[in-house]
Motif scaffolding. Structure first.
Motif: not given
Length: 270
Positions: A112-122, A159-164
């Motif tokens: 769901p595009y409106y919560i993409t960042s939240e899902i990624l960081f979770r 950066v976060a994606a690359d880190f993990y």
């Protein structure tokens, strides 16, 4: 009767069987895997996942879709959770659903595009429990996710994606592959999780990600100014940058993941 997508949930249903097969093949063919799907919608992806894997758990917020999913996916290896994904305790969910400690876990979602960042960081928060994630996101978000330093799209998410994870832009998905047709194209990205960088931070990875997000709050400012906003001491910030061998006039988007890690470590010992 055709099911109407709900705008409030950011629903756009996949309508192309060839695309569905192409996405699912990004998960290694290990039948014993546990698959967690976020936002199954009408179950287009889910049906194939249930055929291929021993256990599929789907998280769906839309109550009206639950009876449809139960009807069309009446299988012992399928479980549905009617809940907002942002309220799910992923750590407990994975621990409860794994059939044995060695079972590999894969996460898949037409986001769901409106919560993409939240899902990624979770997802990043439980990356040590997940082998790989396959996400369909807006193409613009995908370019940010896989961006490298000094690129126009490089930001804290990069950066976060690359880190993990070992991150990869798999392929573009044209908007006409969905119903209703969204305004923009999408892309499939895969994140194969690793502990390549986490070992350097001795459990401080969430604090590190928070630090990077603060640095990018004012991406037009220099790294010196952004670091000083955190330390409240310009001389100390200059000393830390000198120790890390980062030029004071660089912008946040010019600094690599490795450099951010060293910058954070040098800040922590002050």
């Amino acid at each position: 009767m055709e099911i109407q997508a709900k705008k409030k949930f950011g629903q756009n249903f996949i309508s192309d069987p060839t695309l569905i097969k192409k996405i699912v093949t990004l998960i290694p063919e290990n039948k014993n895997s546990l698959i967690i799907e976020i936002g199954p919608g009408t179950g287009a992806l889910t049906k194939l996942l249930v055929q291929k894997f021993d256990k599929v758990v789907a998280i769906e917020i839309d109550e009206s879709l639950i009876p449809i999913l139960h009807r069309d996916l009446n299988s012992e290896n399928f479980k549905i959770i009617n809940q907002d994904v942002l309220t799910i305790d992923f750590k407990s969910l994975i621990e409860n659903e794994k059939q044995n400690p060695e079972q590999e876990v894969y996460l898949i979602s037409n986001m769901p595009y409106y919560i993409t960042s939240e899902i990624l960081f979770r997802t990043f928060d439980v990356s040590d429990q997940i082998k790989k994630a396959i996400f369909m996101v807006q193409k613009e978000v995908a370019t940010r996710l896989i961006a490298k330093e000094s690129g126009n799209n490089y930001n804290n998410l990069s950066v976060a994606a690359d880190f993990y994870a070992d991150k990869k832009y798999e392929f573009t998905v044209l908007k006409n592959k969905f119903k209703p047709v969204p305004k923009v194209d999408s892309a499939i990205v895969s994140l194969t999780f690793w502990d390549k960088y986490k070992q350097e931070l001795n459990g401080n990875d969430q604090e590190f990600i928070s630090f990077v997000r603060k640095i990018f709050n004012n991406r037009r400012k220099t790294i010196l100014n952004n670091l000083t906003n955190i330390t409240n001491n310009k001389d100390l910030s200059k000393a830390i940058l000198g120790q890390t061998k980062i030029a004071e006039n660089l912008r946040p988007e010019n600094i690599s993941t490795n450099q951010y890690i060293q910058l954070f470590k040098n800040l922590k010992v002050q």
